[in-house]
Write a protein that holds these residues in place. Structure first.
Motif, mmCIF file in Angstrom:
data_model
loop_
_atom_site.group_PDB
_atom_site.id
_atom_site.type_symbol
_atom_site.label_atom_id
_atom_site.label_comp_id
_atom_site.label_asym_id
_atom_site.label_seq_id
_atom_site.Cartn_x
_atom_site.Cartn_y
_atom_site.Cartn_z
ATOM 1 N N VAL A 49 -9.268 4.536 42.493
ATOM 2 C CA VAL A 49 -10.648 4.081 42.330
ATOM 3 C C VAL A 49 -11.504 5.168 41.686
ATOM 4 C CG1 VAL A 49 -12.745 3.587 43.653
ATOM 5 C CG2 VAL A 49 -10.656 2.343 44.141
ATOM 6 N N GLY A 50 -11.266 6.421 42.085
ATOM 7 C CA GLY A 50 -12.033 7.524 41.523
ATOM 8 C C GLY A 50 -11.787 7.732 40.047
ATOM 9 N N TYR A 51 -10.726 7.131 39.530
ATOM 10 C CA TYR A 51 -10.382 7.288 38.118
ATOM 11 C C TYR A 51 -10.968 6.172 37.257
ATOM 12 C CZ TYR A 51 -7.045 10.721 39.840
ATOM 13 O OH TYR A 51 -6.474 11.815 40.438
ATOM 14 N N MET A 52 -11.766 5.302 37.865
ATOM 15 C CA MET A 52 -12.392 4.224 37.097
ATOM 16 C C MET A 52 -13.820 3.987 37.586
ATOM 17 S SD MET A 52 -10.231 1.022 38.742
ATOM 18 C CE MET A 52 -8.638 1.820 38.760
ATOM 19 N N ASP A 53 -14.468 5.051 38.071
ATOM 20 C CA ASP A 53 -15.823 4.915 38.599
ATOM 21 C C ASP A 53 -16.838 4.911 37.452
ATOM 22 O OD1 ASP A 53 -15.892 7.539 37.792
ATOM 23 O OD2 ASP A 53 -16.854 8.276 39.604
ATOM 24 N N PRO A 54 -18.128 4.707 37.745
ATOM 25 C CA PRO A 54 -19.130 4.660 36.672
ATOM 26 C C PRO A 54 -19.178 5.908 35.800
ATOM 27 C CG PRO A 54 -20.041 3.708 38.668
ATOM 28 C CD PRO A 54 -18.699 4.280 39.044
ATOM 29 N N GLY A 55 -18.778 7.052 36.343
ATOM 30 C CA GLY A 55 -18.719 8.248 35.509
ATOM 31 C C GLY A 55 -17.716 8.099 34.384
ATOM 32 N N ASN A 56 -16.579 7.478 34.670
ATOM 33 C CA ASN A 56 -15.599 7.193 33.628
ATOM 34 C C ASN A 56 -16.173 6.263 32.571
ATOM 35 O OD1 ASN A 56 -13.958 7.857 36.187
ATOM 36 N ND2 ASN A 56 -12.411 7.929 34.607
ATOM 37 N N PHE A 85 -7.877 -2.928 46.504
ATOM 38 C CA PHE A 85 -6.909 -3.513 45.570
ATOM 39 C C PHE A 85 -7.485 -4.788 44.955
ATOM 40 C CE2 PHE A 85 -3.319 -6.287 44.519
ATOM 41 C CZ PHE A 85 -2.613 -5.453 43.663
ATOM 42 N N GLY A 86 -8.140 -5.604 45.779
ATOM 43 C CA GLY A 86 -8.735 -6.828 45.269
ATOM 44 C C GLY A 86 -9.810 -6.562 44.232
ATOM 45 N N LEU A 87 -10.671 -5.568 44.480
ATOM 46 C CA LEU A 87 -11.735 -5.234 43.535
ATOM 47 C C LEU A 87 -11.169 -4.663 42.234
ATOM 48 C CD1 LEU A 87 -14.425 -3.696 45.930
ATOM 49 C CD2 LEU A 87 -14.393 -5.971 44.906
ATOM 50 N N ILE A 88 -10.112 -3.833 42.344
ATOM 51 C CA ILE A 88 -9.471 -3.299 41.145
ATOM 52 C C ILE A 88 -8.906 -4.434 40.296
ATOM 53 C CG2 ILE A 88 -7.486 -1.970 40.300
ATOM 54 C CD1 ILE A 88 -7.933 -0.016 42.575
ATOM 55 N N THR A 89 -8.291 -5.424 40.949
ATOM 56 C CA THR A 89 -7.740 -6.571 40.228
ATOM 57 C C THR A 89 -8.834 -7.322 39.482
ATOM 58 O OG1 THR A 89 -5.998 -6.788 41.906
ATOM 59 C CG2 THR A 89 -6.385 -8.683 40.470
ATOM 60 N N LEU A 90 -9.995 -7.492 40.124
ATOM 61 C CA LEU A 90 -11.109 -8.172 39.472
ATOM 62 C C LEU A 90 -11.636 -7.367 38.283
ATOM 63 C CD1 LEU A 90 -13.092 -9.488 42.586
ATOM 64 C CD2 LEU A 90 -11.744 -10.836 40.959
ATOM 65 N N ILE A 91 -11.717 -6.034 38.439
ATOM 66 C CA ILE A 91 -12.166 -5.179 37.339
ATOM 67 C C ILE A 91 -11.216 -5.306 36.150
ATOM 68 C CG2 ILE A 91 -12.531 -2.783 36.603
ATOM 69 C CD1 ILE A 91 -13.340 -2.202 39.551
ATOM 70 N N LEU A 92 -9.908 -5.282 36.429
ATOM 71 C CA LEU A 92 -8.914 -5.422 35.368
ATOM 72 C C LEU A 92 -9.073 -6.765 34.658
ATOM 73 C CD1 LEU A 92 -6.409 -4.375 33.890
ATOM 74 C CD2 LEU A 92 -5.013 -5.410 35.691
ATOM 75 N N PHE A 96 -18.835 -7.253 31.615
ATOM 76 C CA PHE A 96 -19.105 -5.817 31.605
ATOM 77 C C PHE A 96 -19.942 -5.426 32.825
ATOM 78 C CE2 PHE A 96 -21.780 -2.222 30.350
ATOM 79 C CZ PHE A 96 -20.864 -1.349 29.788
ATOM 80 N N ALA A 97 -21.023 -6.158 33.088
ATOM 81 C CA ALA A 97 -21.920 -5.833 34.202
ATOM 82 C C ALA A 97 -21.242 -6.061 35.553
ATOM 83 C CB ALA A 97 -23.196 -6.669 34.099
ATOM 84 N N VAL A 98 -20.492 -7.133 35.687
ATOM 85 C CA VAL A 98 -19.796 -7.414 36.943
ATOM 86 C C VAL A 98 -18.776 -6.321 37.241
ATOM 87 C CG1 VAL A 98 -18.184 -8.980 38.088
ATOM 88 C CG2 VAL A 98 -20.147 -9.902 36.857
ATOM 89 N N ALA A 99 -17.996 -5.941 36.228
ATOM 90 C CA ALA A 99 -16.990 -4.886 36.422
ATOM 91 C C ALA A 99 -17.644 -3.569 36.812
ATOM 92 C CB ALA A 99 -16.166 -4.711 35.141
ATOM 93 N N LEU A 100 -18.815 -3.260 36.236
ATOM 94 C CA LEU A 100 -19.534 -2.031 36.576
ATOM 95 C C LEU A 100 -19.954 -2.039 38.037
ATOM 96 C CD1 LEU A 100 -20.893 0.626 35.758
ATOM 97 C CD2 LEU A 100 -22.892 -0.711 35.052
ATOM 98 N N LEU A 101 -20.489 -3.166 38.522
ATOM 99 C CA LEU A 101 -20.901 -3.258 39.920
ATOM 100 C C LEU A 101 -19.700 -3.095 40.850
ATOM 101 C CD1 LEU A 101 -23.110 -3.771 42.007
ATOM 102 C CD2 LEU A 101 -22.663 -6.223 41.774
ATOM 103 N N LEU A 102 -18.588 -3.742 40.522
ATOM 104 C CA LEU A 102 -17.381 -3.627 41.343
ATOM 105 C C LEU A 102 -16.875 -2.193 41.368
ATOM 106 C CD1 LEU A 102 -15.463 -6.861 40.216
ATOM 107 C CD2 LEU A 102 -16.777 -6.517 42.316
#
Length: 449
Positions: free
Chosen positions: A54-61, A182-189, A322-328
């Protein structure tokens, strides 16, 4: 092959009485079956790697990938790939020392180093966590603004309420936390798969972007963004967190059980970080295909990227995804940053605060610069602050990687579970590379480049 003396020393080390559990709420809370096939056992160890990823795909990334993709096209994909490969090895070493010693990295630093060394390491770790929290705070606030129209300043303050989400999750148990992540990562993907389908990148150029280019080092602007990508990918707090999370499994005390656990845990983190690479690449590729290809090379603000995405791609769906993935991503990162803060504070200081109090203190520290920048510069200053936070992480990284490598190479304490020679060689090479690039970055800054 370890000698009998080494094995005996390792056994004594591995069965040392507990001097303080790492993340006591979840310590050894997941039972490990004594029998069963590969898949059954692997499923038990599946989870901690995704909390770390998760830390490898946070808003900083997001900020670094957007800036890199819009300014330099696909060129910095090579940095994203290199950073992920570095992270895969370093996180595998984290699983090794966490399982082999029964201690997390912060506890080992406190116990093995003299106080004049341990205290600065603690300060560096806390600085890295505050920088991480700053990025998550701004990213989540921006997402709230994009999706619900909540003003940025109000959104910054509202993000402090996520402390109660952490408290609820910890009461549910570590497997619930892992399942949610894991569920949130799947949604982001899924969001980014949709965006890539709309953006239509040139895949030949994408593949070429994964090949290293000299301009990444010779061009000071590219180097600055590259170092922010490294800082956003190989995050210092994740090294502390992973050494603690692997201890949530009730692993047997013998060397064979620990060796098997190390193998499964390393596979878990490697798969999770590969998925994180895919998502990070997707952000950069989307920025390159959408903005760089249309001559918009100055897009660094997340808000600008959201506003321009629909007209440039001819689809409002891309901007919404884009916005939904950012919030997740912001919600996801909140969980792991809080846990990392708990590990660092308890490990270095043996000081335990409630998750809510710990979260509020860290968030209040991060709110000050976020509110100040937003108040003075408005939305225009958030991207630079996001990227700067990731460069700070890169500058802090050696202070976590070097101790990690020292412990991974300590045969006296790890015995037969000491890291293989090739991992140690590559790990030290990674540490040296990060230090050299940081020095180059500082030199460029001093010379005004």
């Amino acid at each position: 092959m370890a000698s009998p003396g080494e094995t005996g020393a390792a056994s004594a080390e591995l069965t040392t009485p507990d001097l303080g559990r790492s993340l006591p709420e979840v310590h050894r809370s997941v039972a490990v079956p004594n029998a069963g096939g590969f898949l059954r056992k692997f499923m038990v160890f599946l989870g901690p790697g995704y909390l770390v990823a998760v830390g490898y795909m946070d808003p900083g990334n997001w900020a670094t990938a957007l800036a890199g993709g819009s300014a330099f096209g696909y060129t910095l994909l090579s940095v994203a790939l290199l950073s992920s490969l570095m992270a895969i090895l370093l996180q595998a070493l984290c699983t090794r020392i966490g399982i082999a010693t029964g201690r997390d990295l912060a506890q080992l630093c406190r116990e093995r180093f003299p106080r004049p060394v341990a205290v600065p390491l603690w300060i560096m770790a806390e600085t890295a966590i505050c920088a991480t929290d700053l990025a998550e705070l701004i990213g989540t606030a921006i997402a709230l603004e994009l999706l619900f129209g909540i003003p940025l300043l109000y959104g910054v303050v509202l993000t402090a309420l996520d402390a109660f989400l952490i408290l609820w999750l910890q009461h549910k148990g570590v497997r619930w936390v892992e399942a949610l992540i894991f569920g949130l990562i799947t949604l982001i993907l899924a969001c980014f798969v949709g965006q890539l389908a709309i953006a239509h990148p040139v895949w030949g150029e994408v593949l070429q972007g994964y090949l290293p280019q000299a301009s990444v080092v010779t061009d000071s602007q590219q180097l600055y963004i590259a170092m922010s990508i490294i800082g956003a990918t190989v995050m210092p707090h994740n090294l502390y967190l992973h050494t603690a999370l692997v201890q949530s499994r009730a692993i047997g005390p013998d060397v064979a059980a620990k060796r098997e656990a190390i193998r499964y845990a390393a596979l878990d983190s490697s798969l999770a970080l590969t998925l994180a690479l895919v998502i990070n690449s997707a952000i950069l590729i989307t920025a390159a295909a959408t903005f760089h290809a249309s001559g918009r090379t100055e897009v660094a603000e997340i808000q600008d990227a959201h506003r321009l995405m629909a007209p440039l791609l001819g689809s409002a769906l891309a901007a919404s995804l884009f916005a939904v993935a950012l919030l997740l991503s912001g919600i996801n990162s909140t969980v792991t940053a809080t846990l990392a803060g708990q590990v660092v504070m308890e490990g270095f200081l043996r000081l335990r605060l409630s998750p809510v109090l710990r979260r509020l203190v860290t968030r209040l520290i991060a709110i000050v610069p976020a509110v100040a920048v937003t108040w003075i510069y408005g939305e225009g200053g958030t991207a630079q602050l996001l990227i700067l936070s990731q460069v700070i992480l890169s500058l802090q990284l050696p202070f976590a990687v070097v101790p990690l490598m020292m412990f991974a190479a300590d045969r006296r304490r790890l015995g037969p579970l000491v890291a293989p020679g090739w991992q140690l060689a590559v790990g030290w090479a990674i540490a040296l590379l990060i230090i050299v690039l940081n020095l180059k970055l500082i030199l460029d800054f001093v010379l005004g480049n």
